[in-house]
Every structure is written in C-alpha cells, then in structure tokens.
Motif scaffolding. Structure first.
Motif, PDB file in Angstrom:
ATOM      1  N   VAL A  70      17.697 -16.533   5.447  1.00  0.00           N
ATOM      2  CA  VAL A  70      17.817 -15.319   4.396  1.00  0.00           C
ATOM      3  C   VAL A  70      17.994 -13.946   5.200  1.00  0.00           C
ATOM      4  O   VAL A  70      18.826 -13.157   4.860  1.00  0.00           O
ATOM      5  CB  VAL A  70      16.597 -15.186   3.470  1.00  0.00           C
ATOM      6  N   LEU A  71      17.520 -14.009   6.445  1.00  0.00           N
ATOM      7  CA  LEU A  71      17.668 -12.665   7.226  1.00  0.00           C
ATOM      8  C   LEU A  71      19.117 -12.710   7.742  1.00  0.00           C
ATOM      9  O   LEU A  71      19.637 -11.703   7.890  1.00  0.00           O
ATOM     10  CB  LEU A  71      16.568 -12.760   8.185  1.00  0.00           C
ATOM     11  N   LYS A  79      18.071 -13.872  -2.666  1.00  0.00           N
ATOM     12  CA  LYS A  79      16.709 -12.987  -2.707  1.00  0.00           C
ATOM     13  C   LYS A  79      15.728 -13.488  -3.411  1.00  0.00           C
ATOM     14  O   LYS A  79      14.508 -13.734  -3.231  1.00  0.00           O
ATOM     15  CB  LYS A  79      17.183 -11.550  -2.903  1.00  0.00           C
ATOM     16  N   ALA A  80      15.982 -13.690  -4.768  1.00  0.00           N
ATOM     17  CA  ALA A  80      15.061 -14.186  -5.800  1.00  0.00           C
ATOM     18  C   ALA A  80      14.770 -15.663  -5.442  1.00  0.00           C
ATOM     19  O   ALA A  80      13.207 -15.879  -5.412  1.00  0.00           O
ATOM     20  CB  ALA A  80      15.809 -14.217  -7.170  1.00  0.00           C
ATOM     21  N   PHE A  98      18.546  -9.076  -7.664  1.00  0.00           N
ATOM     22  CA  PHE A  98      17.764 -10.380  -7.604  1.00  0.00           C
ATOM     23  C   PHE A  98      18.774 -11.495  -8.381  1.00  0.00           C
ATOM     24  O   PHE A  98      18.573 -12.562  -8.537  1.00  0.00           O
ATOM     25  CB  PHE A  98      16.578 -10.339  -8.756  1.00  0.00           C
ATOM     26  N   LEU A  99      19.879 -10.884  -9.018  1.00  0.00           N
ATOM     27  CA  LEU A  99      20.882 -11.882  -9.763  1.00  0.00           C
ATOM     28  C   LEU A  99      21.707 -12.417  -8.752  1.00  0.00           C
ATOM     29  O   LEU A  99      22.436 -13.536  -8.919  1.00  0.00           O
ATOM     30  CB  LEU A  99      21.632 -11.109 -10.663  1.00  0.00           C
ATOM     31  N   LYS A 136      12.400  -4.682   2.608  1.00  0.00           N
ATOM     32  CA  LYS A 136      13.558  -4.773   3.654  1.00  0.00           C
ATOM     33  C   LYS A 136      14.839  -4.849   2.566  1.00  0.00           C
ATOM     34  O   LYS A 136      15.667  -4.161   2.913  1.00  0.00           O
ATOM     35  CB  LYS A 136      13.553  -5.670   4.473  1.00  0.00           C
ATOM     36  N   LEU A 137      14.773  -5.483   1.646  1.00  0.00           N
ATOM     37  CA  LEU A 137      16.094  -5.978   0.775  1.00  0.00           C
ATOM     38  C   LEU A 137      15.848  -5.174  -0.716  1.00  0.00           C
ATOM     39  O   LEU A 137      16.439  -5.951  -1.743  1.00  0.00           O
ATOM     40  CB  LEU A 137      16.117  -7.425   0.608  1.00  0.00           C
TER      41      LEU A 137
END
Lengths: 282, 68
Positions: free
Chosen positions: A84-85, B4-5, B67-68, B61-62
């Motif tokens: 993910v990073l 991310k989600a 989130f989609l 950080k993000l």
C-alpha cells in the motif's frame, strides 16, 4: 473504437473497469476459500472426541508451530503495508520509493513461501507410529542414521518398506508432551529419543494428507494459499521491473494496475489472517 | 472499495487477530503456567498497540486519497 473507462473512472460509479473486474474475481475467490474453510470446520466439529493419536480420528491439536506461523503472519502483514505504501508513493509521484517498497513486498512473499516450505518439510518427516501394545508415538524418525526429507518422495517410510530394506530398528525423536488442548506442558523436552523395533510396529505414516483428514485439509488450504502468494509475487515483481515501463507512457493506468495488484495482495493476506487462528490456534 | 479502504479493513482484521492471539496465549499460560505463553501474550498485545498506531499514521498520511 476505444474501450471506455480502462483507466479513467466512470463518473457515475467512480470506478474504472479493472477495479470492478478485480472485485468480481475476489468475490469468486471468497467462495472458493469459503468452501474450504467450511470443509475444515465441518470436519473439525464432527471429529470424535479424544486426544490424537491415541484416538485415531480425533482432531490433532498443537501440531503446528505457532511461533513460526505467527512470524509468517507478521511477514504477510508487513508485505501488505509495503504494497500500500508502494501505491501511495506512486500517487505522490515518487517512482524510486515505489520500487523499493515493491521489492520489499516481493521479498516478504518469498520469505513467507520459504518458511512455509520449511514447515512442510517438518511435517513430511514427522511420523505417527502405532505399536503392537496399542501405544502411539509421534516424532521425527531416523532410519539408518538418516532423516527423511520431503523433497525426496522415495524417502517416505512404511512398515513394508522398512521390512524390504531389512531395517530392524528405527530411532524416534519424541515430540514434547502436550495437554489435551494441545498446549506444551511446562518444561516439556523435545529431545527425548527412543529406539523402536520394527517388529513392534503395526503401522506408521508421516504427517501427509493420507494420514489424517486434518493434514488433507491443512495441506489443501495452505498449498492453495501458497499458490496465490506465488502468483501475486510474480505479478507484483513484474510491475516493479519489466511492467514499470508504463509509468512513463501512461502513469494513471500504471497506478491503477498497482492498486488492483494491491487489492489482490490484501485479499491473499486477509485469507491468511483467517487461516492462521483457525488452523494453528483452535 | 479502494486499496486505501481495503487496507483499513485489513489492519482492523490484523488488530482483532493479534488481540485474539494475546487472549489465547494468556489462557494457555493460565493452564500450563509456562512463561513462553505469557511472553507470547505480551508480544501479541504490544503488536495490537503497534497496529493501531500504524493505522492512525496511515489514515493521516493518505488523507487526500479517496476511499472509493
């Protein structure tokens, strides 16, 4: 005609094609692993009550190495963090950092597979031996001064094979004592070795799928999961090196590819997060 | 659901797993009085704290990514 939304998100759904595709694929994967988990749980709950190997079909407990399994869990969690990073680094336009994180991810994947093969080796050279007096011994065996190894399938021993080779005695490095819940007893020693006469052995088998339903379903699920790890590692490795050319020609599509690869990788790791407690702890 | 989600879901599942491992090891310690299990329980509990701290860092950080 150009296919729409190959990398641009569709305005009404906010999704590009590949993301819809990977989620459909992951849905089918959930059904596959869900069926295998169900099989494991049904076999587990319908097994006779008792302590394996004294009760032949009772569910074995405490056979898997929890520290090694936990370490492998940590390796996979680390790989999910790095993948993910890597994706976030691309979003921030930092290709060098992306590559570093991706290489760490692939190294974690191969570390996981290496540790898993070490565990497999241990199981394939681990035996349950049933004696004439009704007792059952478990441990690693030594025949003519050699330990069987899993990569050599001709190195699997049975009573008939021992008789064929005119072996009269084998050494068994006994497993440490465990309680009925499979927990190691305090101060249990691993290095207690006994010599067993082949004439006293009724049957013997290594911890392979044919020996017990537990091993059959354990090897099936973990090997299938291992294949997913290998497949994911190859794809992510491809993105890190030969496939990275797309970063120059079409960076947006490249970032999407990394996201899709990352989603698959997270799914594979999530399967392990469920697999570890079910198979190792319960 | 974006990466991310899904990562947040994954970290949450990892936190639950480590909390479970900590509890499991502690119960094993109570049964066997073997200090290995107690150490294991404490390590798992500290990894719960570590994962929660990481989750907060990750969200910060993000924060600009959807989130989609």
């Amino acid at each position: 005609m150009e296919i729409p939304y190959t990398y641009k998100a569709r305005p009404d759904t906010g999704l590009y094609n590949a993301k819809v595709g990977i989620w459909l694929f992951l849905a089918s994967e959930i059904m596959l692993f869900g069926a295998l988990f169900s099989a494991y749980i049904l076999l587990r709950v319908s097994a006779p009550v008792g302590f394996w190997p004294d009760v032949a079909l009772a569910w074995p407990r405490g056979l898997l190495n929890i520290p090694i399994g936990t370490f492998n869990t940590a390796v996979l969690i680390t790989s999910s963090v790095t993948v993910v990073l890597a994706w976030a680094a691309l979003k921030m336009n930092n290709f060098a950092r992306f590559r570093v994180y991706m290489v760490i991810t692939v190294l974690c994947a191969f570390a996981f597979l290496g540790i898993k093969s070490f565990e497999y080796n241990d199981k394939f050279s681990h035996y349950v031996i049933r004696l004439q007096d009704g007792k059952a011994l478990t441990g690693h065996i030594e025949v003519d001064g050699k330990h069987p190894r899993f990569w050599n399938f001709s190195d699997q021993w049975s009573v008939a094979k021992l008789a064929d080779k005119k072996v009269t005695k084998i050494k068994v490095e006994m497993d440490p004592e465990r309680d009925v819940n499979g927990h190691l007893k305090k101060g249990a020693s691993h290095h207690h070795e006994v010599e067993v006469a082949v004439s006293d052995i009724v049957s013997m088998g290594s911890y392979t799928p044919a020996t017990h339903p537990f091993f059959a379903v354990y090897f099936l699920i973990t090997a299938l999961h291992g294949l997913h790890v290998l497949g994911g590692a190859l794809v992510l490795g491809y993105f890190a090196f030969p496939g990275a050319k797309m970063w120059k020609s079409n960076p947006e599509q490249f970032i999407n590819r990394i996201e899709v690869g990352g989603l698959f990788w997270h799914f594979v790791d999530l399967v392990w997060i469920f697999l570890f407690p079910v198979v190792y702890l319960l | 659901m974006s990466l991310k989600a899904f990562h947040i879901v994954f970290v949450a599942a990892s936190v639950i797993l480590m909390a479970f491992l900590s509890g499991w090891s502690f119960l094993a310690y109570q049964e066997t009085h073997s200090t290995e299990y107690l150490v294991w329980s404490l390590c798992a509990a500290s990894s719960v704290v570590g994962l929660v701290i990481y989750g907060r860092f990750f969200l910060r950080k993000l924060r600009n990514i959807s989130f989609l």
